[in-house]
Design a protein around this motif. Structure first.
Motif, short mmCIF file in Angstrom:
data_model
loop_
_atom_site.label_atom_id
_atom_site.label_comp_id
_atom_site.label_asym_id
_atom_site.label_seq_id
_atom_site.Cartn_x
_atom_site.Cartn_y
_atom_site.Cartn_z
N HIS D 172 0.94 -1.16 0.17
CA HIS D 172 -0.10 -0.07 0.01
C HIS D 172 0.91 1.20 0.07
O HIS D 172 1.82 1.26 0.84
N VAL D 173 0.75 2.01 -0.74
CA VAL D 173 1.55 3.58 -0.99
C VAL D 173 0.85 4.44 -1.22
O VAL D 173 -0.26 4.38 -2.08
N ALA D 174 0.76 5.47 -0.32
CA ALA D 174 0.33 7.06 -0.76
C ALA D 174 1.29 8.01 -0.94
O ALA D 174 2.43 7.96 -0.02
N ALA D 231 -1.27 -1.47 -4.25
CA ALA D 231 -2.37 -0.32 -4.15
C ALA D 231 -1.83 1.05 -3.98
O ALA D 231 -1.26 1.24 -2.80
N ALA D 232 -2.16 1.97 -4.81
CA ALA D 232 -1.48 3.16 -4.64
C ALA D 232 -2.64 4.23 -4.90
O ALA D 232 -3.43 4.30 -5.58
N SER D 246 4.33 7.41 1.64
CA SER D 246 4.03 6.36 2.74
C SER D 246 3.85 5.22 2.60
O SER D 246 2.74 5.15 1.56
N TRP D 248 3.54 0.75 2.99
CA TRP D 248 3.65 -0.42 3.64
C TRP D 248 3.72 -1.81 2.89
O TRP D 248 3.13 -1.83 1.61
N GLU D 250 3.97 -5.84 2.83
CA GLU D 250 3.75 -7.12 3.25
C GLU D 250 4.50 -7.92 2.76
O GLU D 250 4.61 -8.28 1.76
N ARG D 309 8.85 0.96 10.63
CA ARG D 309 8.42 0.53 12.09
C ARG D 309 7.56 -0.89 11.46
O ARG D 309 7.07 -0.99 10.45
N THR D 311 4.77 -3.60 11.47
CA THR D 311 3.32 -3.56 11.32
C THR D 311 3.05 -5.16 11.54
O THR D 311 3.87 -6.07 11.76
N SER D 312 1.62 -5.54 11.42
CA SER D 312 1.12 -6.91 11.89
C SER D 312 1.70 -7.82 10.63
O SER D 312 2.09 -9.12 11.13
N GLN D 316 6.26 -0.50 7.72
CA GLN D 316 5.62 0.57 7.43
C GLN D 316 6.80 1.54 7.28
O GLN D 316 7.79 1.48 8.15
N ASN D 318 8.76 5.38 5.15
CA ASN D 318 8.53 6.51 4.16
C ASN D 318 9.84 6.49 3.24
O ASN D 318 10.75 6.11 3.56
#
Lengths: 345, 345, 345, 345
Positions: D172-174, D231-232, D246, D248, D250, D309, D311-312, D316, D318
């Protein structure tokens, strides 16, 4: 030439960081000591300063231990101190350093208009430096105190000096000053985004009085202020660096735009390490100078001018300088270079 | 009073959208027709205009079909047209509308200085509107053409008019103009972020000439230009709306800051629908006016002034107005209201 | 209904000023007292608060004398207090006000996750308010303490609540938060011009934990946290107001973009004075919502959403809310309205 | 090594100017020809290009006459062409240059996903360049066409490649993209001041598809796309240069923050002229990287990462790169250097 050991008083602030950026690679100076407020004393510079400059913090400087801003905390083999203290602090402590024998090149606004303190832009009024003899006589100092003017004054005065041979009589100037001129925390984002602040406390008075001293003449005993009438309106705009100013200069003799541009282009620079090749970079394109595009002309040490056109009694033009380089840290360093060159210690 | 059916020429641009924002809820006007370039003709206004104003596009206006900018495309029962055409288009087509019998209140810069065209700020030179009789005589028009000044001129002139009883002789003014003054695509973000543009083509000349016409006197036959000497320096800054200007006014009679502030406060407004209660809002706080905080004074139709202080031969101050309301769309609407009130159609 | 006499704790800060802007014209509330730090106590509010909101400071409020933030300084006939204290202060003093019998609707971040403190968005978890009975039992308070969530949490949670019927399991969210969220002096201009700050201390944890409480279920004794896994990345961007967030919601049941938009549009609002007609305003245009254009939807109390599209296991979308209205002051006022409506004092 | 004579197709635009800024001082390349649209052909480059880069326009380049973008207008002794044409133009004309024997390193978005066109970041998928043999076989070209990815893709992919040994499955990226990514006139100031644009047409799809090709494997005949699910969400923010994202990631295998940082730090750079010493600069300080402070890491050719850091199910973080250097012009130049090194002409 062997290098001069120098210190920075007030090393953690915005101008202090710029001083370190300039002094660290400087071939004539070696950073020997850094001082700051009591809160910072005892910490490494890396820890005490929240470094916010685009270039990395110099490693060797980062490891220096910050000292109290006190003459006793400065090593004896340091000759020259650069001061970027808040003016209220500068007023209180700078004389003590001078009395202790240190030569201080200061950017702080205190004492700039004192009768026996040279206020100097090397390319403009080099000869005022000899006022230091008067200063030492009167104050009994082994050291010395030299000031550079306010950033908004420095931006304009080289161009005015260039026009003074035409009989400079009146100046109107509106400034559009960058936020860095107020220091890191000086202007909050909520104040300045999508906004202009039409007032900067004390700034207009500085431009009006400092200009008269800088353009004044020194007769060996005192500075005779220039009688130019300066009216300044100071504004803060949302730019990071680079003060842009819209100026009108009225002269007693006829002045064409071409003559004004020629006079600016011919304004001599000096042969100091930080002097730019061209003191005033004059643009023909009326869209220049612009803060973001042109603040680094001459390595940030030139003044840029443009949009010169005739008015009914003189000329109108824009001028620009990098406010924390030519307008602050670079100005102090340049004065330091001149003090070395002229053998003041 | 029954409402006047009006149209907007050049309805899709930045000022056109502001006109619609003002005219849609206006109690005296009913929007009957919208024109734009041939590309937009035949589309719904919703489709043709990329609506970019904070308030929603009015539903009824959104469904109107956009017409060509041609007198034949305007219904006969429309009396008053507001024009926000590009000046090159305005120059070409506005006379045709006037000849066809329409009264045109225009924000376009063409023909502002024409001898027989009133350039009007209602609160400043209402009497200039009678120049329309000369215009109709000379041109044989059933319609009429009235202009409002440039946004940067409007910002300053009400304050100058207030000071003119002291014998206004010379004005220096530096502007800090918002990006909306250049239209939606006028200033790119790469030009203006962290920057100031020191030049706006033609703007300085507009301020210098339009001011003299606005402050001039009308003797029933022609406008005698005021002999004030205006020197303007125009800058674009990163604000969205609201032109801020640093001005110096020199007067032949002695003028104190207090007298100047009183004269500005006493400048009368009018009783038109869009007139603000207070034409000039004077701030004592030197930190005001600021574009973001104060551009909406008087609903965006007042001028704000502040930072008034005496200089050697007059006063220095800042003034501010919302450039697309008081400075453009609102100025045209106000002229339209005056044309109705004075019975010009 | 007779109006409730209210007070504002921490009235001089950014959120405090917004509270006053909302409470002054509020038909149900009457501002009876304002408190601030000891420095401000004894001054008029006009003097103590440096008013920075676009609408003028209300005259009657301006004349109120600011009190110390102490239960003894609040009149007995005041029932409801709105708190926008710094969290370290809130933690120390809020319980004392509750013990003294005041109902406190607080925006401060302290105690938001405490077991017996309702964390409430009226439209989302109205039923959590009944936790106050537990709170009063346990603490022996006559008053009560209710919290609203952090501004970045509020922006997102109404949309997540709307999607929860599809079995919300995982959320990724990147925020682009406005500078006003940090208070007037929170973000300096030198930090944020031409920049983004990729970290806001503590913000990510707030979004991750508060969301689970807000979406949790209350069984009459305690809140059972929702087991949604939230991963948040918080950024500060150079906007004045309006937090925009890019979110991905994964659900255990199949979810189409159309279903997601319908669920958001159908999310019910309440009938409170400050409730918007439409809780979530959903845009079809992928270019919306934008902070400047859309932060005032629903008077600043709606959440805007857009750009909804399906991903492999849920939907992606953007959401936006006005961070100092719906996200702070407005949230506290809305909670206050609910406390009145539900008869908690 | 003797230098290679090169040309720039589309030399007047934003990326074209950056290409010239990089190529003029380049030790391996000599600028021999510049092309642009028919409007510019025949003019000097100084005249045709409105130079907007902080460093001055190189004098020798400024005097070159701009040619039409046509193979016949390019001298035969030019081997390598850098293309920054609009994609619609690139699609039409690039094949003709390849057929005429020129090797084209292109930043234009057309043909990036074509089966026989290498999409290359030298440090990430050097081996994909051998796809050129397939390309030449299939198309019968003497020349060749190589693409670099979109700026927002380049910013993220080096970090994803570093994490791929842990079994990258979902991203996932914003993005928070700078305005320069849209070219000089791409984003108007009225759109972006005090605002964020939540949509950039086509950008999300580029990130989602290009990433799978870049991380795919080449078996000598074709590229097998990586099956990572990206997913961007793409946003435009008011920064000049530097895309911040930003992200994430997985992974199928366990991944700690420390392992992720180590993998990023260990990502190898190459020995090309424009390669940075450190491909990914990893910051421990969660407040970094920031666009203004860090876009020039590695001379604008490194990627910066921070805020890592756990995540589950992954990490995550930058990431940031200079969008017109590493993300566009520098990417094309680097591909050009690799083409020379590998002997493709």
């Amino acid at each position: 030439m062997s290098s001069t050991r120098v210190g920075v008083l007030g090393a953690t602030g915005a101008v202090g960081q710029r001083l370190i950026q300039l002094l660290d690679p400087h071939p004539e100076f070696e950073i020997a000591t850094l001082t700051a407020s009591d809160d910072s004393a005892g910490k490494s510079y890396r820890e005490a300063a929240k470094w916010r400059i685009e270039t990395p913090i110099p490693d060797d400087v980062a490891e220096l231990v910050v000292e109290r801003t006190d003459p006793d905390a400065v090593p004896d083999d340091v000759d020259l101190l650069f001061s970027s203290l808040p003016s209220s602090v500068g007023e209180r402590v700078e004389p003590g350093f001078c009395e202790a024998g240190y030569v201080v090149s200061s950017n702080s606004s205190n004492a700039r208009m004192a009768d026996d303190v040279p206020l100097t832009i090397p390319e403009v009024n080099h000869d005022h430096l000899d006022l230091l003899e008067v200063q030492r006589d009167e104050r009994g100092w082994d050291g010395a105190l030299v000031k550079n003017p306010n950033c908004s004054t420095i931006t304009m005065v080289p161009t005015l000096a260039a026009l003074d041979s035409f009989g400079l009589s009146t100046v109107h100037v509106a400034t559009m000053q960058a936020v860095s001129g107020a220091g890191y925390a000086g202007v909050s984002s909520m104040e300045i985004l999508d906004n202009v602040l039409p007032h900067i406390g004390g700034e207009e008075e500085k431009m009006e009085t400092e200009t008269r001293k800088l353009l004044g003449s020194f007769d060996g005993a005192e500075i005779d202020l220039h009688d130019v009438d300066v009216a300044a309106s100071c504004n803060r705009v949302p730019t990071l660096d680079g003060h842009l100013e819209s100026a009108w200069a009225e002269t007693s003799e006829a002045l064409t735009a071409d003559n004004a541009m020629a006079a600016m282009r011919d304004a001599p620079s000096l042969d100091l390490h930080s002097s730019p090749d061209q003191l005033i970079e004059v643009f023909e394109d009326p869209n220049r100078p612009q803060p973001r595009l042109d603040r680094m002309v001459g390595g940030g040490m030139s003044v840029a001018a443009g949009g010169v056109r005739e008015t009914s009694d003189g000329v109108q033009y824009n001028c620009l300088a990098h406010n924390t380089l030519r307008g602050a840290a670079g100005a102090s360093v340049l004065n330091g270079e001149l003090l070395v060159e002229d053998g003041w210690f």
